[in-house]
Design a protein around this motif. Structure first.
Motif, PDB file in Angstrom:
ATOM      1  N   GLU B  48      35.666 129.665  35.637  1.00 50.52           N
ATOM      2  CA  GLU B  48      36.292 130.199  34.419  1.00 50.52           C
ATOM      3  C   GLU B  48      36.230 131.734  34.429  1.00 50.52           C
ATOM      4  O   GLU B  48      37.210 132.408  34.138  1.00 50.52           O
ATOM      5  N   GLU B  49      35.039 132.252  34.761  1.00 46.56           N
ATOM      6  CA  GLU B  49      34.869 133.707  34.774  1.00 46.56           C
ATOM      7  C   GLU B  49      35.784 134.343  35.830  1.00 46.56           C
ATOM      8  O   GLU B  49      36.383 135.390  35.607  1.00 46.56           O
ATOM      9  N   LEU B  51      38.654 133.064  36.976  1.00 48.84           N
ATOM     10  CA  LEU B  51      40.058 132.986  36.560  1.00 48.84           C
ATOM     11  C   LEU B  51      40.367 134.059  35.512  1.00 48.84           C
ATOM     12  O   LEU B  51      41.430 134.681  35.551  1.00 48.84           O
ATOM     13  N   THR B  52      39.439 134.287  34.619  1.00 48.36           N
ATOM     14  CA  THR B  52      39.634 135.339  33.618  1.00 48.36           C
ATOM     15  C   THR B  52      39.817 136.690  34.304  1.00 48.36           C
ATOM     16  O   THR B  52      40.685 137.480  33.922  1.00 48.36           O
ATOM     17  N   ALA B  53      39.017 136.952  35.338  1.00 46.94           N
ATOM     18  CA  ALA B  53      39.142 138.217  36.077  1.00 46.94           C
ATOM     19  C   ALA B  53      40.467 138.271  36.833  1.00 46.94           C
ATOM     20  O   ALA B  53      41.115 139.322  36.898  1.00 46.94           O
ATOM     21  N   VAL B  54      40.895 137.127  37.395  1.00 43.08           N
ATOM     22  CA  VAL B  54      42.155 137.082  38.139  1.00 43.08           C
ATOM     23  C   VAL B  54      43.329 137.443  37.232  1.00 43.08           C
ATOM     24  O   VAL B  54      44.229 138.183  37.628  1.00 43.08           O
ATOM     25  N   VAL B  55      43.320 136.932  35.996  1.00 40.56           N
ATOM     26  CA  VAL B  55      44.482 137.139  35.126  1.00 40.56           C
ATOM     27  C   VAL B  55      44.399 138.435  34.308  1.00 40.56           C
ATOM     28  O   VAL B  55      45.315 138.735  33.555  1.00 40.56           O
ATOM     29  N   GLU B  56      43.313 139.193  34.475  1.00 49.17           N
ATOM     30  CA  GLU B  56      43.155 140.408  33.665  1.00 49.17           C
ATOM     31  C   GLU B  56      44.341 141.382  33.769  1.00 49.17           C
ATOM     32  O   GLU B  56      44.837 141.854  32.734  1.00 49.17           O
ATOM     33  N   PRO B  57      44.873 141.675  34.997  1.00 44.02           N
ATOM     34  CA  PRO B  57      46.028 142.585  35.043  1.00 44.02           C
ATOM     35  C   PRO B  57      47.249 142.019  34.299  1.00 44.02           C
ATOM     36  O   PRO B  57      48.026 142.764  33.713  1.00 44.02           O
ATOM     37  N   VAL B  58      47.410 140.689  34.341  1.00 41.40           N
ATOM     38  CA  VAL B  58      48.527 140.063  33.630  1.00 41.40           C
ATOM     39  C   VAL B  58      48.327 140.218  32.118  1.00 41.40           C
ATOM     40  O   VAL B  58      49.270 140.535  31.376  1.00 41.40           O
ATOM     41  N   ARG B  59      47.100 140.048  31.668  1.00 44.91           N
ATOM     42  CA  ARG B  59      46.807 140.165  30.240  1.00 44.91           C
ATOM     43  C   ARG B  59      47.113 141.580  29.747  1.00 44.91           C
ATOM     44  O   ARG B  59      47.768 141.766  28.713  1.00 44.91           O
ATOM     45  N   VAL B  60      46.684 142.558  30.516  1.00 47.17           N
ATOM     46  CA  VAL B  60      46.909 143.961  30.123  1.00 47.17           C
ATOM     47  C   VAL B  60      48.412 144.268  30.089  1.00 47.17           C
ATOM     48  O   VAL B  60      48.925 144.860  29.131  1.00 47.17           O
ATOM     49  N   GLY B  61      49.147 143.831  31.121  1.00 49.10           N
ATOM     50  CA  GLY B  61      50.590 144.072  31.172  1.00 49.10           C
ATOM     51  C   GLY B  61      51.328 143.358  30.057  1.00 49.10           C
ATOM     52  O   GLY B  61      52.254 143.906  29.446  1.00 49.10           O
TER      53      GLY B  61
END
Lengths: 190, 190
Positions: B48-49, B51-61
């Motif tokens: 989980e941790e 995956l959260t790190a993986v999607v961080e750039p997507v979240r910011v964008g």
């Protein structure tokens, strides 16, 4: 035991949606139905065999849609027949197709199924032929995957006839299909 | 160790694409990079941790695109800003987004991420607002998922600028966006 086999296939689709194809074992399908793994093995010797059985209705529908579209003349008419047939296929397999669409485990298994690989390639080509070059292929990919995803669980509350009409119109717009509307026959008779 | 962390994230995306999120363990990520599971655990305590790190750039964008679109006036203009921003986000995350798009394991984890859940809902709404009722939502789903899938591996050979233009135009067509074209400034000066 035809009914038993069908129950296994339906349980498999539910588990694929929850855990992905790679995350679903024959053991899990047995557990879901409260039977032993041996009972599952009686019908399907491997996950590959099970997935082939799950996608069989899609394969048959795809074959008939592709053949019907390829028999027509004119790239817009052919693309429209392929699009309409694909929308109907998606709506008849609403649990399954959104799952297969983005699942790498499914893509791998289906890619190695020569018939399905050939049919999806021909379906994509029918839509891509509307525009030359890579542009046509990008649009075809977007329309096919967008259609499959948009018919997923989030659209369950929408009237199926309305959903069908929206999906077809969205695809036609995205591909910029120019389809000559048939004259309604009744008005010609009046 | 920032570089080390980045290597883990890139390996994770490669493995997600091959085996799905549910089919990828921290152990597999360690094996992919030739390090122990403990070394992976040093950076990420759970999948989980990670995956959260993986999607961080997507979240910011996504956050910046949604905020920029919501600040505009007029539903067609807002939808167009959201669409354009999403295409750019997809193209900047071409390995990741097609994977997340259809992966039930990813959908489950991302759905429980309150910020991402909120942002994707607002992005969809920006596109759906072009047409009232369920129709708008179906079209929005089709455009967003179609865009993400069409930017996947099959489009790797296409020039990125051309791919961007095709994806934006396909989305505009599908949503029937009416955007007033800006006059090219140079022609006004001539």
């Amino acid at each position: 035991m035809a009914d038993g086999r069908q129950r296994f296939l339906e349980a498999a689709v539910r588990l694929f949606a929850r855990h992905s194809v790679a995350g679903t074992s024959l053991q899990m399908i047995g557990d879901e139905l409260g039977v032993t793994k041996a009972a599952v093995h009686h019908h399907f010797r491997s996950r590959e065999e099970l997935l082939t059985a799950v996608v069989e209705p899609v394969r048959v529908g795809l074959r008939s849609t592709v053949a019907a579209a390829e028999a027509l003349r004119g790239r817009h008419v052919r693309a429209d027949r392929a699009l309409t047939g694909f929308v109907d296929l998606v709506l008849a397999n609403r649990e399954l197709l959104p799952v297969l669409q983005g699942d790498p485990g499914a893509a791998e298994l289906l890619g190695s199924h020569p018939d399905l690989h050939d049919l999806t390639g021909r379906l994509t080509q029918l839509l891509a032929d509307v525009e030359p070059g890579p542009t046509g292929h990008v649009r075809a990919d977007a329309v096919l995957s967008g259609t499959a995803c948009a018919a997923g669980p989030r659209s369950n509350h929408i009237d199926p006839a309305e959903l069908r009409a929206v999906l077809i119109e969205t695809g036609r717009r995205a591909l910029a299909l120019r389809i000559r509307k048939e004259q309604p026959r009744t008005s010609q008779l009046c």
